[in-house]
Design an enzyme around this catalytic site. Structure first.
Site, PDB file in Angstrom:
ATOM      1  N   HIS A   2     -16.750 -90.192  45.631  1.00 30.87           N
ATOM      2  CA  HIS A   2     -17.071 -88.763  45.616  1.00 30.87           C
ATOM      3  C   HIS A   2     -16.980 -88.201  47.031  1.00 30.87           C
ATOM      4  CE1 HIS A   2     -18.321 -88.178  41.431  1.00 30.87           C
ATOM      5  NE2 HIS A   2     -18.592 -89.467  41.495  1.00 30.87           N
ATOM      6  N   CYS A  56     -12.856 -89.291  41.366  1.00 33.90           N
ATOM      7  CA  CYS A  56     -13.626 -90.136  40.439  1.00 33.90           C
ATOM      8  C   CYS A  56     -12.912 -90.235  39.090  1.00 33.90           C
ATOM      9  CB  CYS A  56     -15.056 -89.622  40.315  1.00 33.90           C
ATOM     10  SG  CYS A  56     -16.148 -90.887  39.609  1.00 33.90           S
ATOM     11  N   GLU A  64     -17.222 -85.256  47.901  1.00 39.92           N
ATOM     12  CA  GLU A  64     -18.204 -84.172  48.065  1.00 39.92           C
ATOM     13  C   GLU A  64     -19.618 -84.702  48.277  1.00 39.92           C
ATOM     14  OE1 GLU A  64     -16.857 -85.230  45.347  1.00 39.92           O
ATOM     15  OE2 GLU A  64     -18.256 -85.146  43.677  1.00 39.92           O
TER      16      GLU A  64
END
Lengths: 195, 252
Positions: free
Chosen positions: A177, A77, A179
């Site tokens: 992202h 990001c 994650e």
């Protein structure tokens, strides 16, 4: 494996640490130069605003250290945007590892900014995306983007194509992202850990 | 193509989900972590946790919960309910929340939105606006869990919140909430057109068609619901398949 997550008060690093934990990998959140240099892999997550992030990186001398690293490196990001040359966000010079300038999504009727939500990955070309399919979905939240260039290893469109992921030598980075992108994001993190 | 998001909302009290959640095969239906994981597996695009605890212990319990959820969950989640200070937001984000949702505190002191957006970035600051329609004033903004009429116009407040740096508006129509007659299309459309940030529609979903309608006719970016998901009336996957058949981009 010895993984360093760069600590520069760059937003929600906890999610990245948890994602690594789910993969059974121990990571160290650190700004210590020796620890970072000695790590096998580097993660560079980030959220928030570019100029304050750069200020913090400079305060810790990380702006000098990061470009010299040679182990596999993954920006996430804002951590991707910071690898570029310059950002329109408060007109700030970035780390200059990759040759792109970060610009804001244009104000246009019906185009919501931030670009927030799940969007497709296209034109995948990197071992980072092993096991993924074209058009797989990942989660984005950003108002600024890197244009498509030779360094682009995946694209997304909003509405025009932009760099969803970039690479230069050992420096890999993704705008989305990993994650928070479900099993697809987890696979990308696993692929990175295998590089 | 950016997809429309489907967002289940869980009400949390003392670290447990309330309002009842009925899931087959889930032994402890009050455990937010188990529920969150279940929704993520079924294809929810995000989750919202709304904390309705009203005790001094609140913050500690909530932060533990956020940490437990973040440890398990690989999709984004928003936490709301009684958030009033920069310190509240910092604690939630540091423990793994992806966004925080402000409501009464933002109306009491709108500058809070600017401060939070500057400090943490707009991407993690959601302003939740609870609105109700009545003659002759139209759609007005309510606070304190919907008990207090601020006298503020809904469109005007949402525009101000976005201008101050909110990255998303979570718009709940109290006039529709619980009716299962569908989302409030007029106010959702009006807010969607008035702001340049994403708008999450909430309140009134009773059928799959209601989601199609709010996406097609009110330009909502996401649809949020609680009980229809919790009680299995609508499955997330079935809903997304329905939306795809209606030509709406969804992640399947």
């Amino acid at each position: 494996m010895n993984i360093a997550v760069i600590d520069y008060k760059g937003g929600n690093v906890q999610s990245v640490l948890f994602a690594l934990e789910r993969l059974g990998v121990q990571a160290t959140l650190t700004a210590d130069h020796a620890t970072i240099r000695a790590a096998d892999k580097i993660l560079f997550p980030g959220e928030g605003e570019a100029s304050s992030a750069m200020r913090e990186l400079r305060a810790q001398g990380l702006d000098q250290l990061l470009p010299t690293l040679t182990q596999p490196f993954l920006g996430i990001c804002l951590g991707m945007q910071l690898l570029g040359r310059h950002s329109e966000e408060n007109d700030v010079d970035l780390l200059g590892i990759l040759p792109f300038d970060v610009v804001r999504f244009p104000a246009a009727a019906g185009l919501k900014v931030p670009h927030m939500g799940w969007n497709n990955l296209q034109q995948l070309r990197s071992p980072l995306f092993a096991g993924l399919r074209e058009e797989d979905y990942v989660y984005f939240v950003h108002s600024y983007f890197a244009p498509v260039g030779d360094y682009t290893i995946a694209q997304a469109a909003y509405p025009a194509p932009f760099s969803a992921a970039v690479q230069h030598q050992n420096f890999y980075a993704v705008q989305f992202h990993t994650e928070k992108s479900g099993p697809v994001g987890t696979r990308i993190l696993e692929n990175f850990l295998r590089l | 193509m950016l997809t429309k998001r489907i967002i289940p909302c869980l009400d949390i009290k003392d670290g447990r989900t309330v309002k009842g959640v009925r899931f087959e095969g889930l032994r402890d239906a009050g455990d937010p972590v188990a529920l969150a994981a279940r929704y993520a597996r079924e294809g929810a695009d995000e989750l919202v946790f709304l904390d309705i605890t009203a005790t001094n212990q609140k913050r500690t319990t909530l932060i533990h919960l956020v940490r437990d959820v973040a440890r398990e969950l690989d999709i984004p989640f928003t936490v709301g309910g009684g958030i009033g200070t920069v310190a509240d937001v910092e604690a939630l984000l540091l423990n793994g929340a992806d966004k925080v949702s402000l409501n009464s505190a933002a109306l009491a002191r709108p500058e809070l939105i600017d401060e939070l957006a500057r400090r943490f970035g707009s991407q993690c600051i959601v302003v939740a606006a609870d609105t109700r329609f009545h003659e002759p004033d139209g759609w007005q903004i309510y606070t304190r869990a919907g008990t207090h009429n601020t006298g503020r116009d809904a469109v005007q407040w949402c525009r101000e919140a976005a201008d101050r740096g909110a990255g998303e508006i979570l718009l709940t129509s109290m006039s529709n909430d619980g009716t299962k007659d569908g989302f409030a299309l007029d106010i959702t459309g009006a807010v969607s057109r008035a702001v340049s940030v994403p708008v999450v529609a909430s309140g009134g979903a009773g059928s799959m068609q209601d989601f199609t309608t709010v996406f097609q006719q009110a330009q909502a970016d996401a649809g949020l619901a609680a009980s229809i998901f919790h009680f299995g009336e609508i499955g997330i996957r079935a809903l997304k398949e329905h939306l795809r058949q209606d030509g709406i981009p969804v992640r399947l």
